[in-house]
Design a protein around this motif. Structure first.
Motif, PDB file in Angstrom:
ATOM      1  N   LYS A   1       0.856  -1.184   0.000  1.00 18.66           N
ATOM      2  CA  LYS A   1       0.000   0.000   0.000  1.00 18.66           C
ATOM      3  C   LYS A   1       0.890   1.231   0.000  1.00 18.66           C
ATOM      4  O   LYS A   1       1.791   1.360   0.821  1.00 18.66           O
ATOM      5  CB  LYS A   1      -0.908   0.011   1.227  1.00 18.66           C
ATOM      6  CG  LYS A   1      -1.864   1.171   1.258  1.00 18.66           C
ATOM      7  CD  LYS A   1      -2.763   1.099   2.463  1.00 18.66           C
ATOM      8  CE  LYS A   1      -3.658   2.310   2.526  1.00 18.66           C
ATOM      9  NZ  LYS A   1      -4.501   2.292   3.710  1.00 18.66           N
ATOM     10  N   VAL A   2       0.646   2.135  -0.957  1.00 18.52           N
ATOM     11  CA  VAL A   2       1.438   3.353  -1.084  1.00 18.52           C
ATOM     12  C   VAL A   2       0.510   4.554  -0.922  1.00 18.52           C
ATOM     13  O   VAL A   2      -0.544   4.602  -1.547  1.00 18.52           O
ATOM     14  CB  VAL A   2       2.136   3.416  -2.465  1.00 18.52           C
ATOM     15  CG1 VAL A   2       2.881   4.713  -2.629  1.00 18.52           C
ATOM     16  CG2 VAL A   2       3.066   2.233  -2.632  1.00 18.52           C
ATOM     17  N   ASP A   3       0.887   5.489  -0.074  1.00 15.26           N
ATOM     18  CA  ASP A   3       0.122   6.718   0.116  1.00 15.26           C
ATOM     19  C   ASP A   3       0.785   7.855  -0.630  1.00 15.26           C
ATOM     20  O   ASP A   3       1.999   8.029  -0.568  1.00 15.26           O
ATOM     21  CB  ASP A   3       0.034   7.088   1.600  1.00 15.26           C
ATOM     22  CG  ASP A   3      -0.995   6.275   2.345  1.00 15.26           C
ATOM     23  OD1 ASP A   3      -1.939   5.779   1.705  1.00 15.26           O
ATOM     24  OD2 ASP A   3      -0.873   6.143   3.571  1.00 15.26           O
ATOM     25  N   HIS A   4      -0.013   8.618  -1.359  1.00 14.12           N
ATOM     26  CA  HIS A   4       0.449   9.842  -2.002  1.00 14.12           C
ATOM     27  C   HIS A   4      -0.320  10.987  -1.355  1.00 14.12           C
ATOM     28  O   HIS A   4      -1.538  10.911  -1.197  1.00 14.12           O
ATOM     29  CB  HIS A   4       0.168   9.840  -3.507  1.00 14.12           C
ATOM     30  CG  HIS A   4       0.940   8.806  -4.247  1.00 14.12           C
ATOM     31  ND1 HIS A   4       2.254   8.985  -4.606  1.00 14.12           N
ATOM     32  CD2 HIS A   4       0.593   7.583  -4.697  1.00 14.12           C
ATOM     33  CE1 HIS A   4       2.673   7.918  -5.247  1.00 14.12           C
ATOM     34  NE2 HIS A   4       1.687   7.039  -5.309  1.00 14.12           N
ATOM     35  N   VAL A   5       0.388  12.041  -1.006  1.00  9.04           N
ATOM     36  CA  VAL A   5      -0.255  13.214  -0.411  1.00  9.04           C
ATOM     37  C   VAL A   5      -0.099  14.356  -1.398  1.00  9.04           C
ATOM     38  O   VAL A   5       0.999  14.617  -1.901  1.00  9.04           O
ATOM     39  CB  VAL A   5       0.369  13.574   0.949  1.00  9.04           C
ATOM     40  CG1 VAL A   5      -0.292  14.797   1.542  1.00  9.04           C
ATOM     41  CG2 VAL A   5       0.266  12.397   1.911  1.00  9.04           C
TER      42      VAL A   5
END
Length: 168
Positions: A110-114
């Protein structure tokens, strides 16, 4: 050009971000940029290639904030042989079979981009937005937001409700 601070050489508040593809006119996606509060404008400059700056008058800015996007990324193939060997060492032949079965498929992460999004009113009176990706070099974003909020005369004000009939 500041790297690890919140102010440029002239003392203006600045923040480092990354350009999102197609979000900022004249700046390709993926480029490191800096956004600076300079006088009556939010000035957006590429950090490399030094193209023309993009100016957004502060009076046009309505609001801004961060948005989080999560995605599932495939990391690659799992190792069938490696998992079978470990399963065999721990639980014997049955563990080797279970480990081998578990090793089929791909690993997922799981990768989060802000993203930092600025909403503004364009010259046609329509609401528009520009987006930036928050990256590791983005330091002091909250401090920058407080300074930008204080500098924007129309920040957070409700938009005027049109008078008259609705024409379809």
């Amino acid at each position: 050009m500041v790297i690890f601070g919140n102010k440029d050489r002239q003392g203006n508040m600045t923040v480092n971000l990354c350009a999102v593809p197609g979000a900022i006119p004249g700046i390709p996606g993926g480029y490191a940029i800096c956004a600076t509060i300079d006088g009556d404008n939010l000035v957006i400059n590429q950090r490399i290639d030094k193209q023309r700056p993009v100016l957004l008058p502060l009076r046009k800015i309505k609001d801004f904030g961060t948005v989080r996007e999560s995605e599932i990324v495939n990391k690659g193939q799992k190792s069938v042989i490696g998992r079978a060997a470990v399963g065999g060492l721990i639980l014997g032949p049955l563990g080797a079979v279970i480990g081998g079965i578990d090793g089929t498929g791909t690993k997922k992460k799981k990768v989060d981009h802000v993203y930092w999004v600025v909403n503004y009113t364009n010259d046609d009176g329509q609401r528009s937005s520009i987006s930036f990706e928050v990256v590791g070099a983005t330091l002091g974003l909250k401090k920058f937001e407080r300074a930008l909020e204080a500098a924007c005369p129309n920040f957070g004000l409700p938009e005027a409700t049109p008078v008259g009939p609705i024409v379809l």
